[in-house]
Scaffold this motif. Structure first.
Motif, PDB file in Angstrom:
ATOM      1  N   CYS A  84     -28.288  47.373  13.227  1.00 43.04           N
ATOM      2  CA  CYS A  84     -28.334  45.880  12.946  1.00 43.04           C
ATOM      3  C   CYS A  84     -27.181  45.279  13.111  1.00 43.04           C
ATOM      4  O   CYS A  84     -26.165  45.523  12.766  1.00 43.04           O
ATOM      5  CB  CYS A  84     -29.094  45.827  11.585  1.00 43.04           C
ATOM      6  SG  CYS A  84     -29.675  44.258  11.286  1.00 43.04           S
ATOM      7  N   THR A 121     -37.488  39.840  12.332  1.00 37.66           N
ATOM      8  CA  THR A 121     -36.018  40.078  12.786  1.00 37.66           C
ATOM      9  C   THR A 121     -35.208  39.187  11.677  1.00 37.66           C
ATOM     10  O   THR A 121     -35.807  38.570  10.811  1.00 37.66           O
ATOM     11  CB  THR A 121     -36.302  39.195  14.294  1.00 37.66           C
ATOM     12  OG1 THR A 121     -34.660  38.859  14.358  1.00 37.66           O
ATOM     13  CG2 THR A 121     -36.931  37.809  14.080  1.00 37.66           C
ATOM     14  N   ASN A 122     -34.015  39.389  11.906  1.00 35.61           N
ATOM     15  CA  ASN A 122     -33.011  38.423  11.032  1.00 35.61           C
ATOM     16  C   ASN A 122     -32.982  37.321  11.766  1.00 35.61           C
ATOM     17  O   ASN A 122     -32.155  36.112  11.019  1.00 35.61           O
ATOM     18  CB  ASN A 122     -31.715  39.213  10.716  1.00 35.61           C
ATOM     19  CG  ASN A 122     -30.814  39.693  12.053  1.00 35.61           C
ATOM     20  OD1 ASN A 122     -31.049  38.797  12.985  1.00 35.61           O
ATOM     21  ND2 ASN A 122     -30.332  40.760  11.987  1.00 35.61           N
ATOM     22  N   MET A 156     -33.849  51.455   4.034  1.00 36.21           N
ATOM     23  CA  MET A 156     -34.843  50.779   4.941  1.00 36.21           C
ATOM     24  C   MET A 156     -34.493  50.427   6.310  1.00 36.21           C
ATOM     25  O   MET A 156     -34.954  50.341   7.111  1.00 36.21           O
ATOM     26  CB  MET A 156     -34.800  49.279   4.151  1.00 36.21           C
ATOM     27  CG  MET A 156     -36.260  48.512   4.616  1.00 36.21           C
ATOM     28  SD  MET A 156     -37.533  49.223   4.232  1.00 36.21           S
ATOM     29  CE  MET A 156     -38.173  47.735   2.868  1.00 36.21           C
TER      30      MET A 156
HETATM   31  N1  SAM Z   1     -33.472  43.478  10.788  1.00 37.18           N
HETATM   32  C1  SAM Z   1     -34.969  42.835  10.616  1.00 37.18           C
HETATM   33  C2  SAM Z   1     -34.778  41.834   9.481  1.00 37.18           C
HETATM   34  O1  SAM Z   1     -33.880  41.676   9.080  1.00 37.18           O
HETATM   35  O2  SAM Z   1     -35.893  41.175   9.435  1.00 37.18           O
HETATM   36  C3  SAM Z   1     -35.933  43.891  10.682  1.00 37.18           C
HETATM   37  C4  SAM Z   1     -35.668  44.897   9.679  1.00 37.18           C
HETATM   38  S1  SAM Z   1     -35.445  44.620   8.065  1.00 37.18           S
HETATM   39  C5  SAM Z   1     -35.509  46.305   7.649  1.00 37.18           C
HETATM   40  C6  SAM Z   1     -37.292  44.253   7.805  1.00 37.18           C
HETATM   41  C7  SAM Z   1     -37.589  43.590   6.302  1.00 37.18           C
HETATM   42  O3  SAM Z   1     -37.463  44.361   5.369  1.00 37.18           O
HETATM   43  C8  SAM Z   1     -36.635  42.456   6.037  1.00 37.18           C
HETATM   44  O4  SAM Z   1     -37.523  41.304   5.849  1.00 37.18           O
HETATM   45  C9  SAM Z   1     -35.888  42.580   4.683  1.00 37.18           C
HETATM   46  O5  SAM Z   1     -35.503  41.641   3.986  1.00 37.18           O
HETATM   47  C10 SAM Z   1     -36.847  43.579   4.269  1.00 37.18           C
HETATM   48  N2  SAM Z   1     -36.199  44.715   3.171  1.00 37.18           N
HETATM   49  C11 SAM Z   1     -35.111  45.488   3.617  1.00 37.18           C
HETATM   50  N3  SAM Z   1     -34.744  46.074   2.354  1.00 37.18           N
HETATM   51  C12 SAM Z   1     -35.737  45.774   1.533  1.00 37.18           C
HETATM   52  C13 SAM Z   1     -36.161  46.064   0.088  1.00 37.18           C
HETATM   53  N4  SAM Z   1     -35.236  46.959  -0.404  1.00 37.18           N
HETATM   54  N5  SAM Z   1     -37.005  45.495  -0.631  1.00 37.18           N
HETATM   55  C14 SAM Z   1     -37.860  44.742  -0.018  1.00 37.18           C
HETATM   56  N6  SAM Z   1     -37.483  44.107   1.316  1.00 37.18           N
HETATM   57  C15 SAM Z   1     -36.615  44.753   2.079  1.00 37.18           C
END
Ligand code: SAM
Length: 320
Positions: A20, A93-94, A315
């Protein structure tokens, strides 16, 4: 596909990479070893073809890590769309690199995007993401709306002492840009499980904070699916916000998901560390579907009724 508890499984989350370009504090552990595993494109294609043609997967979400950092993303999306077996290909995605990719992803067959946005303050954004640029994500969201990747959903992880005082502001920004805004309770996942204990903002409080500015009406039938969606109006605005109460009101009984990590492991439950290796049935050009079927059936039988909270992966490695 029916799992051992009788649930239909038709949603797949495919992690294209565990790399990431950001490192959100609740998602990537402080001491995480540098990662950069990219899934083999042909392997990813054949896995989705296998699961969608033989096992009824209809909804595919591409995730990571950061899926926009995966070089063959556009070509893979096009090939998967051309399979004709999936109802939806979506991506989480971020948004940092979405500004210049949104249009070509839509042309490749991507239907929708979810973009993570936890704050509208540049200093906080940089802090929680460990170096991200808020403007890039805001531009990415606007580009996705223009490209018709709609409805663009904004994912906000609500966190105590961080963004709990921004909940209504983020909703307002998202609605005014034509997005659906979804607030997620922080989940206790792997090595960062303690973050949820410390920073959880429960759905009830998220709802209260939204109600201070908007009138909300629950949309019938949406309760915990997994989001509970609300039609909102107020401040001259209308739209939809959702709340995903994965921690205080888990939706395990309605879970329809299977995950494949960028290392080629099947993860049947986000809270269970048991993984089933598919990569060993990949000889570099062909997936042995006979052996893969067997391991899939074991994974389905083992999908727990409720998350046992014994996940060892963060995650970012699981594919959120
Ligand atoms: N990099 C991308 C992103 O930031 O959206 C995709 C991967 S990220 C792991 C996918 C989603 O998981 C994001 O919306 C993130 O905020 C959420 N996420 C990650 N850790 C989390 C947690 N402990 N609790 C809830 N949501 C989480």
């Amino acid at each position: 596909m029916i799992d051992g508890c009788g649930r239909t499984i038709d949603h797949l989350r495919l992690s294209l990479t565990d790399y990431c370009n950001l490192a959100c504090r609740y998602c990537v552990p402080d001491d995480a070893a540098p990662c950069g595993q990219m899934i083999d494109e042909e392997f990813a294609f054949q896995v989705v073809r296998w699961l969608s043609t033989r096992h009824g997967i209809r909804y595919l979400r591409l995730t990571g890590g950061e899926p926009l950092m995966y070089a063959p993303l556009h070509r893979l999306t096009r090939r998967l769309a051309e399979l004709g077996t999936l109802r939806e290909i979506t991506l989480t995605t971020n948004g940092q690199a979405l500004g210049h990719q949104a249009e070509s992803l839509a042309a490749a067959g991507l239907l929708r995007v979810n973009v993570s946005l936890d704050t509208l303050r540049a200093d906080r954004f940089s802090r929680v993401t460990r170096g991200g640029d808020l403007d890039h994500t805001l531009c990415g969201i606007k580009a996705a709306v223009r490209a018709g990747l709609a409805p663009v959903k904004i994912n906000v992880v609500a966190q105590r002492s961080f963004n709990d005082n921004e909940i209504a502001n983020i909703a307002e920004w998202g609605l005014s840009h034509g997005c659906v805004v979804r607030f997620l309770e922080v989940m206790p996942i792997g090595p960062l499980a303690h973050v949820a204990d410390k920073h959880l903002v429960p759905a009830s409080e998220i709802l209260e904070r939204l109600s201070e500015r908007f009138t909300l009406r629950a949309i019938p039938g949406s309760l915990g699916q997994p989001a509970t969606d609300y039609a909102v109006s107020g401040n001259g605005m209308r739209g939809v916000v959702g709340i995903i109460a994965a921690t205080t009101r888990p939706f395990c009984d309605r879970c329809r998901r299977l995950r494949i990590t960028s290392r080629g492991r099947i993860v049947a439950c986000i809270h269970d560390g048991t993984g089933f290796d598919l990569a060993e049935f990949w000889d570099g050009s062909e997936l042995c579907v006979h052996d893969a079927d067997e391991v899939l059936s074991r994974a389905l039988r083992g999908k727990p009724k409720e998350g046992p909270r014994r996940q060892s992966l963060a995650m970012v490695s699981l594919g959120g």
